[in-house]
Every structure is written in C-alpha cells, then in structure tokens.
Design a protein around this motif. Sequence first.
Motif, mmCIF file in Angstrom:
data_model
loop_
_atom_site.group_PDB
_atom_site.id
_atom_site.type_symbol
_atom_site.label_atom_id
_atom_site.label_comp_id
_atom_site.label_asym_id
_atom_site.label_seq_id
_atom_site.Cartn_x
_atom_site.Cartn_y
_atom_site.Cartn_z
ATOM 1 N N ARG A 180 -21.370 -48.152 -36.673
ATOM 2 C CA ARG A 180 -19.963 -48.304 -36.284
ATOM 3 C C ARG A 180 -19.115 -47.943 -37.495
ATOM 4 O O ARG A 180 -19.384 -48.383 -38.613
ATOM 5 N N PHE A 181 -18.098 -47.125 -37.260
ATOM 6 C CA PHE A 181 -17.239 -46.646 -38.335
ATOM 7 C C PHE A 181 -15.791 -46.914 -37.956
ATOM 8 O O PHE A 181 -15.401 -46.745 -36.797
ATOM 9 N N TRP A 182 -14.993 -47.316 -38.937
ATOM 10 C CA TRP A 182 -13.593 -47.591 -38.650
ATOM 11 C C TRP A 182 -12.734 -47.306 -39.872
ATOM 12 O O TRP A 182 -13.242 -47.165 -40.989
ATOM 13 N N ILE A 183 -11.436 -47.175 -39.636
ATOM 14 C CA ILE A 183 -10.497 -46.993 -40.734
ATOM 15 C C ILE A 183 -10.352 -48.331 -41.443
ATOM 16 O O ILE A 183 -9.926 -49.324 -40.849
ATOM 17 N N ASP A 184 -10.737 -48.349 -42.684
ATOM 18 C CA ASP A 184 -10.801 -49.595 -43.438
ATOM 19 C C ASP A 184 -9.432 -50.274 -43.492
ATOM 20 O O ASP A 184 -8.421 -49.646 -43.814
ATOM 21 N N GLY A 185 -9.417 -51.550 -43.122
ATOM 22 C CA GLY A 185 -8.196 -52.328 -43.198
ATOM 23 C C GLY A 185 -7.253 -52.174 -42.031
ATOM 24 O O GLY A 185 -6.194 -52.826 -42.007
ATOM 25 N N HIS A 186 -7.593 -51.348 -41.057
ATOM 26 C CA HIS A 186 -6.677 -51.142 -39.931
ATOM 27 C C HIS A 186 -6.634 -52.402 -39.063
ATOM 28 O O HIS A 186 -7.681 -52.941 -38.678
ATOM 29 N N PRO A 187 -5.433 -52.886 -38.708
ATOM 30 C CA PRO A 187 -5.327 -54.153 -37.979
ATOM 31 C C PRO A 187 -5.767 -54.093 -36.517
ATOM 32 O O PRO A 187 -5.946 -55.143 -35.891
ATOM 33 N N LEU A 188 -5.959 -52.894 -35.961
ATOM 34 C CA LEU A 188 -6.306 -52.780 -34.550
ATOM 35 C C LEU A 188 -7.795 -52.566 -34.299
ATOM 36 O O LEU A 188 -8.215 -52.356 -33.160
ATOM 37 N N VAL A 189 -8.600 -52.630 -35.341
ATOM 38 C CA VAL A 189 -10.041 -52.473 -35.192
ATOM 39 C C VAL A 189 -10.622 -53.659 -34.426
ATOM 40 O O VAL A 189 -10.147 -54.790 -34.560
ATOM 41 N N SER A 190 -11.651 -53.405 -33.618
ATOM 42 C CA SER A 190 -12.277 -54.462 -32.828
ATOM 43 C C SER A 190 -12.874 -55.553 -33.713
ATOM 44 O O SER A 190 -13.315 -55.289 -34.838
ATOM 45 N N ARG A 191 -12.916 -56.739 -33.169
ATOM 46 C CA ARG A 191 -13.614 -57.840 -33.844
ATOM 47 C C ARG A 191 -15.118 -57.651 -33.655
ATOM 48 O O ARG A 191 -15.577 -57.366 -32.565
ATOM 49 N N TYR A 192 -15.881 -57.787 -34.744
ATOM 50 C CA TYR A 192 -17.326 -57.626 -34.630
ATOM 51 C C TYR A 192 -17.940 -58.835 -33.937
ATOM 52 O O TYR A 192 -17.709 -59.985 -34.333
ATOM 53 N N VAL A 193 -18.700 -58.570 -32.884
ATOM 54 C CA VAL A 193 -19.424 -59.619 -32.162
ATOM 55 C C VAL A 193 -20.894 -59.195 -32.078
ATOM 56 O O VAL A 193 -21.202 -58.138 -31.521
ATOM 57 N N ARG A 194 -21.768 -59.993 -32.615
ATOM 58 C CA ARG A 194 -23.194 -59.693 -32.569
ATOM 59 C C ARG A 194 -23.774 -60.189 -31.247
ATOM 60 O O ARG A 194 -23.441 -61.289 -30.784
#
Length: 210
Positions: free
Chosen positions: A182-196
Amino acid sequence: MTERRLLDRSVLQGDSPDVAPQLLGTILQRPDEGTAVRIIEVEAYDEDDPASHTFRGRTPRNAVMFGPAGHAYVYFTYGMHWCTNVVTGPDGHGQAVLLRAAEVVEGQAVMRARRGDRVRDRDLLRGPARLASALGIDGALGGVDLLDPSSPVQLAADGHEPPVVAAGPRVGVRLAANRPWRFWIDGHPLVSRYVRHRRADEQGGAPEPS
C-alpha cells in the motif's frame, strides 16, 4: 496550471508494486461530466500474490487484469460496492493497482450529489468504494481504456510535483497481510485508516479482493 495529458502507457507496463507509487498525484477524470480527482492512496496486487484475484489464474471475472496495461478492472464486492483498479504490467501477467483514496480536483458538486449530503468532505473519496461511487464508476465501465482520449474515464498527469511516498501493509487483507504494497502520499489527511484483517495470514480460504 499545467495542461493535463493522458498518462503514457509505458508508465504502466512495469510490475504493479513499481507502478503503484507512480500513480500517486495522477488525475482520474471523467471529461463527460467535468469531474476529476487526484489519487493519493493505492495498493498493488499481482498474480503471484495470494491476496490477488488473479492468484488462481484467469477467469471471466478477472480477465482484464491480464492486460493490456492501462485498462480499468472494476469489481463488485460485499454485494454492494464497486472498486476501481488500473491494470499494469505486460500482457498475460495478471496484476493491477487498486485506487484507494483521492482528493477532489473539480466537480465536487457532482460527486457530492452521488454520495449524499450527510457524507463528510473528508470521507467523500476516502476508500476505494467511496471513490468509485463518487465518480459513478461501476461494472459498465469495466475494461475501458483509461488512456484513450475518447474514454469516459481517463488517467492523466498535470505536472503535479512528485509527492513524498509512504508504504505499508494493505488494508483488510488476510493473505500476504504483511506485504508493504500500500502506497500513499505521506502526511495526507485523506488517506485511509489502516485496519488489519482479524485473521491475517491464516491459511486457507479465498484470496482477498484486489
């Protein structure tokens, strides 16, 4: 603002874990209705990956994932949601990148009408099902060429500065749960919450959705 141009297909012809971070900051647009979003979070899936739809081989459902690169793999999940993937890699190798979250670039009113008045702005495009719903992407758009100028859904670039990329485990994946795809823009407030996944990495069962 730099003029948008459709992504070059060569960008998508690498393996999904390599292509996925390159999609961050790109634009998914619907020119027919004037909507556009910037991709901020993605996940990679590959046929050698037990969490992928292609792990057990080609089927009528997953055939588009085997190429060519640049087409949309749209699947239905949990009996109620559509999710959108960008097919990557060489023809014949089943892989794609799931579009997990985005931010509005234009057409918020159109997307808001689809998602409803009660949805918070931060949740408008946060999560793959929400993203597809806001853009009106469903099974009828499965297989479209995202790099075709006549396509109703397109993948483009607009000269956006390359983002700082973070990586980690995929959300809710049971098999290969620790794979940092999973890759995301670091620090972006709209990124999904990680749920294992509560049964992460247990043996058996069907592959998770890609």
